[in-house]
Design an enzyme around this catalytic site. Structure first.
Site, PDB file in Angstrom:
ATOM      1  N   TYR A  29     -15.118  61.646  87.692  1.00  0.00           N
ATOM      2  CA  TYR A  29     -16.247  62.567  87.191  1.00  0.00           C
ATOM      3  C   TYR A  29     -16.058  63.787  88.321  1.00  0.00           C
ATOM      4  CZ  TYR A  29     -18.153  58.784  84.519  1.00  0.00           C
ATOM      5  OH  TYR A  29     -18.492  57.672  83.745  1.00  0.00           O
ATOM      6  N   ASN A  80     -25.692  64.767  77.062  1.00  0.00           N
ATOM      7  CA  ASN A  80     -24.526  63.757  77.491  1.00  0.00           C
ATOM      8  C   ASN A  80     -25.658  62.370  77.947  1.00  0.00           C
ATOM      9  OD1 ASN A  80     -23.036  61.968  78.983  1.00  0.00           O
ATOM     10  ND2 ASN A  80     -22.258  63.442  80.644  1.00  0.00           N
ATOM     11  N   ASP A  93     -31.153  57.842  66.103  1.00  0.00           N
ATOM     12  CA  ASP A  93     -32.388  57.840  65.258  1.00  0.00           C
ATOM     13  C   ASP A  93     -33.219  58.877  65.842  1.00  0.00           C
ATOM     14  OD1 ASP A  93     -31.680  55.717  63.759  1.00  0.00           O
ATOM     15  OD2 ASP A  93     -32.985  54.402  64.487  1.00  0.00           O
ATOM     16  N   HIS A 106     -19.201  64.712  77.171  1.00  0.00           N
ATOM     17  CA  HIS A 106     -19.001  63.815  78.206  1.00  0.00           C
ATOM     18  C   HIS A 106     -18.061  64.379  79.235  1.00  0.00           C
ATOM     19  CE1 HIS A 106     -20.644  60.573  75.776  1.00  0.00           C
ATOM     20  NE2 HIS A 106     -20.254  61.066  74.700  1.00  0.00           N
ATOM     21  N   ARG A 117     -16.054  52.131  75.495  1.00  0.00           N
ATOM     22  CA  ARG A 117     -16.574  53.544  75.612  1.00  0.00           C
ATOM     23  C   ARG A 117     -16.243  54.352  74.500  1.00  0.00           C
ATOM     24  NH1 ARG A 117     -18.531  54.187  81.065  1.00  0.00           N
ATOM     25  NH2 ARG A 117     -17.447  52.696  82.469  1.00  0.00           N
TER      26      ARG A 117
HETATM   27  C1  DHK Z   1     -20.982  59.581  81.482  1.00  0.00           C
HETATM   28  C2  DHK Z   1     -21.033  58.175  81.513  1.00  0.00           C
HETATM   29  O1  DHK Z   1     -22.172  57.735  82.644  1.00  0.00           O
HETATM   30  C3  DHK Z   1     -20.325  56.852  81.111  1.00  0.00           C
HETATM   31  O2  DHK Z   1     -21.418  55.969  80.682  1.00  0.00           O
HETATM   32  C4  DHK Z   1     -19.804  57.457  79.927  1.00  0.00           C
HETATM   33  C5  DHK Z   1     -19.779  59.872  80.321  1.00  0.00           C
HETATM   34  C6  DHK Z   1     -19.042  58.817  79.818  1.00  0.00           C
HETATM   35  C7  DHK Z   1     -19.173  60.935  80.769  1.00  0.00           C
HETATM   36  O3  DHK Z   1     -18.004  61.377  80.762  1.00  0.00           O
HETATM   37  O4  DHK Z   1     -19.742  62.193  81.101  1.00  0.00           O
HETATM   38  O5  DHK Z   1     -19.006  56.493  79.270  1.00  0.00           O
END
Ligand code: DHK
Length: 153
Positions: A29, A80, A93, A106, A117
């Site tokens: 991330y 997100n 929904d 994402h 995922r």
């Molecule tokens: C962020 C999350 O917390 C995951 O649960 C998803 C997503 C991906 C992201 O890539 O921002 O699978």
């Protein structure tokens, strides 16, 4: 979310664990924090002429309530959904009920990750989906939203 700004309001909604950005699995991330993402969205909003309402919650119910609040108040939603992406029909929904343009973001490329995922319930309610481009994906989403809103005029 208020109607006080003359600019179109775009809600940028973030789901569970996004508050841990910068600390959680940085190899996936990155090191940027959620505050950094909020600052990026604020800057993009200024450049694009959009008012931004940026929020994060760990609760599915709260996320759904925020989506419902957007109806009649916001011009569009960038979301997100994080972990609720692959689990929440209720969130889908809620998004469908707003009848607003929705862009799903994402940070990571969910299709290159674990199979669970890969399927997003939310995508069925999304105008477009951006994934795998890091936090810049939020700026791309807001740029696309500005274009969509302009085309609506
Ligand atoms: C962020 C999350 O917390 C995951 O649960 C998803 C997503 C991906 C992201 O890539 O921002 O699978």
């Amino acid at each position: 979310m208020s109607l006080s700004s003359p600019l179109p309001l775009v809600a940028v909604l973030n789901g569970p664990n996004m508050n841990m950005l910068g600390l959680r699995e940085p190899e996936l991330y990155g090191r940027a924090t959620l505050d950094d993402v909020e600052a990026l969205c604020a800057e993009a909003g200024e450049q694009l002429g959009l008012a931004i309402d940026f929020r994060q919650t760990n609760g599915e119910g709260e996320l759904i309530s925020w989506v419902q609040e957007c109806r009649g108040r916001a011009a569009g939603i960038v979301v997100n959904p994080a972990g609720y992406t692959s689990t929440s029909i209720a969130l889908l929904d809620a998004l469908l009920s707003t009848q607003l343009p929705v862009i799903e973001v994402h940070i990571t490329n969910i299709h290159r990750r674990e199979e669970f995922r890969h399927h997003s319930f939310v995508s069925r309610g999304a105008t477009g989906v951006i994934c795998g481009l890091g936090i810049a994906g939020y700026r791309y989403a807001l740029t696309a939203m500005a274009d969509l809103l302009e085309a609506q005029e």
